[in-house]
Design a protein around this motif. Structure first.
Motif, PDB file in Angstrom:
ATOM      1  N   SER A  76      -1.310   7.977   8.152  1.00  0.00           N
ATOM      2  CA  SER A  76      -1.915   6.996   7.680  1.00  0.00           C
ATOM      3  C   SER A  76      -2.447   7.220   6.108  1.00  0.00           C
ATOM      4  O   SER A  76      -3.073   6.215   5.553  1.00  0.00           O
ATOM      5  CB  SER A  76      -3.234   7.016   8.657  1.00  0.00           C
ATOM      6  OG  SER A  76      -3.791   8.007   8.589  1.00  0.00           O
ATOM      7  N   LYS A  77      -2.347   8.468   5.850  1.00  0.00           N
ATOM      8  CA  LYS A  77      -2.793   8.636   4.162  1.00  0.00           C
ATOM      9  C   LYS A  77      -1.721   8.867   3.263  1.00  0.00           C
ATOM     10  O   LYS A  77      -1.690   8.928   2.205  1.00  0.00           O
ATOM     11  CB  LYS A  77      -3.637  10.075   4.273  1.00  0.00           C
ATOM     12  CG  LYS A  77      -4.591   9.769   5.091  1.00  0.00           C
ATOM     13  CD  LYS A  77      -5.866   8.860   4.419  1.00  0.00           C
ATOM     14  CE  LYS A  77      -7.223   8.981   5.299  1.00  0.00           C
ATOM     15  NZ  LYS A  77      -8.022   8.036   4.886  1.00  0.00           N
ATOM     16  N   LEU A  78      -0.306   8.569   3.932  1.00  0.00           N
ATOM     17  CA  LEU A  78       0.715   8.856   3.120  1.00  0.00           C
ATOM     18  C   LEU A  78       0.727   7.762   1.776  1.00  0.00           C
ATOM     19  O   LEU A  78       1.121   8.330   0.748  1.00  0.00           O
ATOM     20  CB  LEU A  78       1.974   8.862   3.897  1.00  0.00           C
ATOM     21  CG  LEU A  78       3.258   9.170   3.152  1.00  0.00           C
ATOM     22  CD1 LEU A  78       3.347  10.496   2.670  1.00  0.00           C
ATOM     23  CD2 LEU A  78       4.635   9.089   3.927  1.00  0.00           C
ATOM     24  N   GLN A  79       0.660   6.743   2.088  1.00  0.00           N
ATOM     25  CA  GLN A  79       0.727   5.642   1.091  1.00  0.00           C
ATOM     26  C   GLN A  79      -0.487   6.021   0.035  1.00  0.00           C
ATOM     27  O   GLN A  79      -0.357   5.626  -1.214  1.00  0.00           O
ATOM     28  CB  GLN A  79       0.574   4.028   1.739  1.00  0.00           C
ATOM     29  CG  GLN A  79       0.489   3.084   0.637  1.00  0.00           C
ATOM     30  CD  GLN A  79       0.507   1.703   1.189  1.00  0.00           C
ATOM     31  OE1 GLN A  79      -0.211   1.723   2.026  1.00  0.00           O
ATOM     32  NE2 GLN A  79       1.097   0.653   0.429  1.00  0.00           N
ATOM     33  N   LEU A  80      -1.738   6.384   0.554  1.00  0.00           N
ATOM     34  CA  LEU A  80      -2.834   6.611  -0.312  1.00  0.00           C
ATOM     35  C   LEU A  80      -2.160   8.007  -1.347  1.00  0.00           C
ATOM     36  O   LEU A  80      -2.829   7.822  -2.363  1.00  0.00           O
ATOM     37  CB  LEU A  80      -4.001   7.094   0.465  1.00  0.00           C
ATOM     38  CG  LEU A  80      -5.147   7.612  -0.430  1.00  0.00           C
ATOM     39  CD1 LEU A  80      -5.420   6.634  -1.397  1.00  0.00           C
ATOM     40  CD2 LEU A  80      -6.419   8.115   0.535  1.00  0.00           C
ATOM     41  N   VAL A  81      -1.623   8.699  -0.837  1.00  0.00           N
ATOM     42  CA  VAL A  81      -1.143  10.020  -1.571  1.00  0.00           C
ATOM     43  C   VAL A  81       0.020   9.607  -2.544  1.00  0.00           C
ATOM     44  O   VAL A  81      -0.227   9.610  -3.872  1.00  0.00           O
ATOM     45  CB  VAL A  81      -0.377  11.139  -0.805  1.00  0.00           C
ATOM     46  CG1 VAL A  81       0.331  11.975  -1.688  1.00  0.00           C
ATOM     47  CG2 VAL A  81      -1.551  11.852   0.232  1.00  0.00           C
ATOM     48  N   GLY A  82       0.771   8.562  -2.171  1.00  0.00           N
ATOM     49  CA  GLY A  82       1.682   8.010  -2.965  1.00  0.00           C
ATOM     50  C   GLY A  82       1.062   7.323  -4.436  1.00  0.00           C
ATOM     51  O   GLY A  82       1.617   7.232  -5.529  1.00  0.00           O
ATOM     52  N   VAL A  83       0.236   6.338  -4.097  1.00  0.00           N
ATOM     53  CA  VAL A  83      -0.388   5.138  -5.087  1.00  0.00           C
ATOM     54  C   VAL A  83      -1.275   6.194  -5.859  1.00  0.00           C
ATOM     55  O   VAL A  83      -1.642   5.985  -7.203  1.00  0.00           O
ATOM     56  CB  VAL A  83      -1.254   4.215  -4.294  1.00  0.00           C
ATOM     57  CG1 VAL A  83      -2.481   4.760  -3.866  1.00  0.00           C
ATOM     58  CG2 VAL A  83      -1.236   3.035  -5.547  1.00  0.00           C
ATOM     59  N   THR A  84      -1.817   7.142  -5.577  1.00  0.00           N
ATOM     60  CA  THR A  84      -2.895   8.061  -6.359  1.00  0.00           C
ATOM     61  C   THR A  84      -1.753   9.019  -7.347  1.00  0.00           C
ATOM     62  O   THR A  84      -2.463   9.073  -8.425  1.00  0.00           O
ATOM     63  CB  THR A  84      -3.539   8.954  -5.457  1.00  0.00           C
ATOM     64  OG1 THR A  84      -4.425   8.323  -4.574  1.00  0.00           O
ATOM     65  CG2 THR A  84      -4.633   9.789  -6.345  1.00  0.00           C
ATOM     66  N   CYS A  85      -0.814   9.551  -6.749  1.00  0.00           N
ATOM     67  CA  CYS A  85       0.339  10.078  -7.672  1.00  0.00           C
ATOM     68  C   CYS A  85       0.608   9.370  -8.759  1.00  0.00           C
ATOM     69  O   CYS A  85       0.784   9.746  -9.692  1.00  0.00           O
ATOM     70  CB  CYS A  85       1.221  10.851  -6.719  1.00  0.00           C
ATOM     71  SG  CYS A  85       0.818  12.235  -5.872  1.00  0.00           S
ATOM     72  N   LEU A  86       0.954   7.947  -8.546  1.00  0.00           N
ATOM     73  CA  LEU A  86       1.529   7.045  -9.286  1.00  0.00           C
ATOM     74  C   LEU A  86       0.168   6.746 -10.464  1.00  0.00           C
ATOM     75  O   LEU A  86       0.553   6.401 -11.469  1.00  0.00           O
ATOM     76  CB  LEU A  86       1.917   5.772  -8.665  1.00  0.00           C
ATOM     77  CG  LEU A  86       2.561   4.759  -9.714  1.00  0.00           C
ATOM     78  CD1 LEU A  86       3.726   5.456 -10.385  1.00  0.00           C
ATOM     79  CD2 LEU A  86       2.894   3.533  -8.928  1.00  0.00           C
TER      80      LEU A  86
END
Length: 264
Positions: free
Chosen positions: A152-162
């Motif tokens: 549930s937090k994987l997309q948050l990790v991705g967009v934050t890294c971007l």
């Protein structure tokens, strides 16, 4: 008198260029004699090629290109060779294991592939550079290799890294609200900023990375007859490599050289 001085300056300049070219050619031959591969534990192993093995046509062509008069157009830069050596050392210290997903319990390699594919679309939507994209994916892999993440937090990790990569690389980076919008408001700005602090502290603020995109730029500039279509095709191959987790076994310089060689 002025004409003679200019001619002497030009001859001396060309002699220095030739000397630098020979030095770079020797280093390239040395690099081609080994094949660096990242092992599962993250260490870098250099497999020596057999002396009796005949050079491949593509390798021979690369050597011919590097020895041409216009191939190394950055030879006039006295820091070019030093920068190249620094990038080579940097990439060996940032290597990741291709099986790091084994420590994750709620996400897997397929989810990562879907995430990276989405990150590529977001980067294109906001016209972000290739370097920003590659930095973001490296930050994602580095973080996932250290911290268990719920799906549930994987997309948050991705967009934050971007978001971090864009602030690091871009001149005019999109705001945090734009990155929240691109997730269809699945998260709030506060969530992105909180995750940003966690990622930066986990990575110990080590954001300077030698990516395959940066190596591709250097290799492409060394071609005697560069073609934009070849560069774009190589960029596409590297984007595909970003989505393929086993490609982490290879150093960025190897991926960049392979992509450009295949494109040509």
């Amino acid at each position: 008198m002025a004409h003679t001085s200019a001619s002497e300056f030009y001859r001396n300049f060309r002699m220095k260029q030739s000397a630098r070219r020979e030095e770079l050619l020797k280093e390239m031959k040395l690099n081609l004699s080994v094949m660096p591969i990242v092992e599962d534990d993250g260490t870098v192993t250099e497999i020596e090629m057999a002396d009796s093995m005949p050079p491949k046509p593509a390798v021979t062509r690369w050597l011919e290109l590097s020895n041409s008069d216009t191939a190394l157009d950055d030879e006039s830069d006295p820091y070019a060779l030093e920068a190249q050596r620094h990038m080579r050392e940097l990439e060996k210290g940032q290597s990741l294991s291709g099986n790091y997903m084994e420590m994750q319990t709620d996400v897997n390699a397929q989810m990562r592939t879907i995430l990276v594919d989405w990150i590529v679309d977001v980067a294109q939507e906001y016209s972000l550079s290739d370097e920003t994209l590659h930095l973001a994916v490296h930050y994602i892999d580095s973080f996932l290799s250290l911290v268990p993440v719920r799906r549930s937090k994987l997309q948050l990790v991705g967009v934050t890294c971007l978001f971090i990569a864009a602030k690091y690389e871009e001149t005019n980076a999109p705001s945090v609200s734009e990155f929240v919008y691109i997730t269809d408001n699945a998260y709030q700005s506060a969530d992105v900023l909180k995750m940003e602090g966690l990622i930066l502290s986990t990575l110990r603020f080590k954001l300077s990375i030698a990516t395959s995109s940066s190596f591709l730029t250097r290799f492409y500039n060394q071609l005697s007859e560069p073609a934009v279509t070849e560069r774009d095709l190589a960029r596409y191959y590297l984007e595909l490599a970003l989505q393929d987790l086993p490609c982490l076994r290879f150093l960025p310089s190897v991926l960049a050289a392979s992509a450009l060689c295949l494109a040509r």
